[in-house]
Design a protein around this motif. Structure first.
Motif, mmCIF file in Angstrom:
data_model
loop_
_atom_site.group_PDB
_atom_site.id
_atom_site.type_symbol
_atom_site.label_atom_id
_atom_site.label_comp_id
_atom_site.label_asym_id
_atom_site.label_seq_id
_atom_site.Cartn_x
_atom_site.Cartn_y
_atom_site.Cartn_z
ATOM 1 N N PHE A 84 -40.272 21.207 -77.226
ATOM 2 C CA PHE A 84 -39.117 21.084 -76.350
ATOM 3 C C PHE A 84 -38.859 19.595 -76.178
ATOM 4 O O PHE A 84 -39.709 18.865 -75.689
ATOM 5 N N VAL A 92 -42.252 22.398 -69.153
ATOM 6 C CA VAL A 92 -41.784 23.455 -70.049
ATOM 7 C C VAL A 92 -42.703 24.656 -69.886
ATOM 8 O O VAL A 92 -43.920 24.526 -69.943
ATOM 9 N N THR A 96 -30.207 17.282 -71.394
ATOM 10 C CA THR A 96 -29.860 18.239 -72.442
ATOM 11 C C THR A 96 -31.125 18.575 -73.232
ATOM 12 O O THR A 96 -32.097 17.816 -73.215
ATOM 13 N N ILE A 97 -31.085 19.709 -73.921
ATOM 14 C CA ILE A 97 -32.197 20.116 -74.785
ATOM 15 C C ILE A 97 -31.801 19.806 -76.223
ATOM 16 O O ILE A 97 -30.814 20.343 -76.728
ATOM 17 N N ALA A 154 -31.187 22.630 -79.128
ATOM 18 C CA ALA A 154 -31.463 23.861 -78.374
ATOM 19 C C ALA A 154 -31.032 25.118 -79.107
ATOM 20 O O ALA A 154 -31.764 26.100 -79.159
ATOM 21 N N LEU A 176 -36.375 17.308 -74.235
ATOM 22 C CA LEU A 176 -35.285 17.151 -73.281
ATOM 23 C C LEU A 176 -34.875 15.688 -73.242
ATOM 24 O O LEU A 176 -35.722 14.791 -73.302
ATOM 25 N N THR A 235 -27.816 24.915 -71.829
ATOM 26 C CA THR A 235 -28.577 23.980 -72.652
ATOM 27 C C THR A 235 -28.306 22.534 -72.241
ATOM 28 O O THR A 235 -28.775 21.605 -72.885
ATOM 29 N N GLN A 279 -33.642 27.620 -77.577
ATOM 30 C CA GLN A 279 -34.160 27.165 -76.288
ATOM 31 C C GLN A 279 -33.038 27.040 -75.259
ATOM 32 O O GLN A 279 -31.880 26.821 -75.617
ATOM 33 N N ASN A 280 -33.409 27.189 -73.976
ATOM 34 C CA ASN A 280 -32.452 26.972 -72.885
ATOM 35 C C ASN A 280 -33.217 26.556 -71.633
ATOM 36 O O ASN A 280 -34.449 26.538 -71.624
ATOM 37 N N PHE A 281 -32.469 26.219 -70.588
ATOM 38 C CA PHE A 281 -33.108 25.730 -69.369
ATOM 39 C C PHE A 281 -33.832 26.824 -68.585
ATOM 40 O O PHE A 281 -34.552 26.524 -67.637
ATOM 41 N N VAL A 310 -37.461 26.057 -68.714
ATOM 42 C CA VAL A 310 -37.861 24.791 -68.100
ATOM 43 C C VAL A 310 -38.081 25.036 -66.614
ATOM 44 O O VAL A 310 -37.326 25.757 -65.976
#
Length: 193
Positions: free
Chosen positions: A40, A31, A111-112, A115, A42, A154, A120-122, A125
């Protein structure tokens, strides 16, 4: 030596490794530093899909709240809530010999958790990957490093194991989804309401 894949590539798994039945999908990530103030979390999952690309029911969705498929062929080895440390963050064990015949492919997803609520989003990451290794020898057979910037997604379908005649192959998918787990489940025929 492990095969390194790029998005869209496919590779024979069992044909090039005769007698291979027990594999583990290891998924990992880091992250990036950000100012969100929330951890975070995941989560990985496996969807056991029929010819139509859908699950036959919720039992075909293996994740932290449903660790084992009734067939015993797919097992999630537990939830990692921080992604701290080196190596795989979460692992899913697959016994290819006992996957039910009606299951055509197994999709691996990340998946988060929460999110949207956490903003939050990828895109936050990095160094995300999936690798498949032989459970009995620990030999890494293939690896797919996700290099795309998923700035709004996400959920990501990372890769899939699929039947090709009597053999199993692996495809590096790398397909992102907005809408997190709900959108992902809907895509595979599960309504989590």
């Amino acid at each position: 030596m492990a095969v390194s894949l790029k998005k869209g590539q496919k590779v024979d798994l069992t044909k090039t490794n005769p007698g291979l039945t027990k594999v583990i999908a290891g998924l990992g990530w880091d992250v990036n530093k950000y100012d969100g103030g929330n951890d975070f979390d995941l989560d990985t999952a496996a969807f056991l899909l029929g010819e139509n690309g859908k699950v036959s029911g919720e039992v075909d969705f293996v994740f932290y709240n449903n660790l084992n498929h009734p067939s015993g062929s797919v097992s999630h080895l537990g939830d990692n809530r921080t992604g701290e440390g080196e190596g795989d963050d979460e692992q899913i064990k697959i016994n290819l010999a006992s996957v039910p015949q009606e299951v055509n492919k197994i999709d691996f997803t990340v998946t988060i958790h929460d999110a949207q609520a956490r903003g939050q989003n990828f895109g936050q990451v990095s160094n995300a990957y999936i690798r498949i290794f032989n459970e009995e020898t620990n030999e890494e057979l293939l690896r797919y490093d996700l290099s795309e910037d998923y700035s709004i997604e996400t959920a990501v379908v990372v890769g899939e194991l699929y039947r090709h005649g009597a053999e199993w192959k692996f495809s590096a998918v790398g397909s992102g989804f907005e809408g997190g787990l709900g959108a992902l489940c809907g895509n595979f025929g599960i309504n989590i309401g």
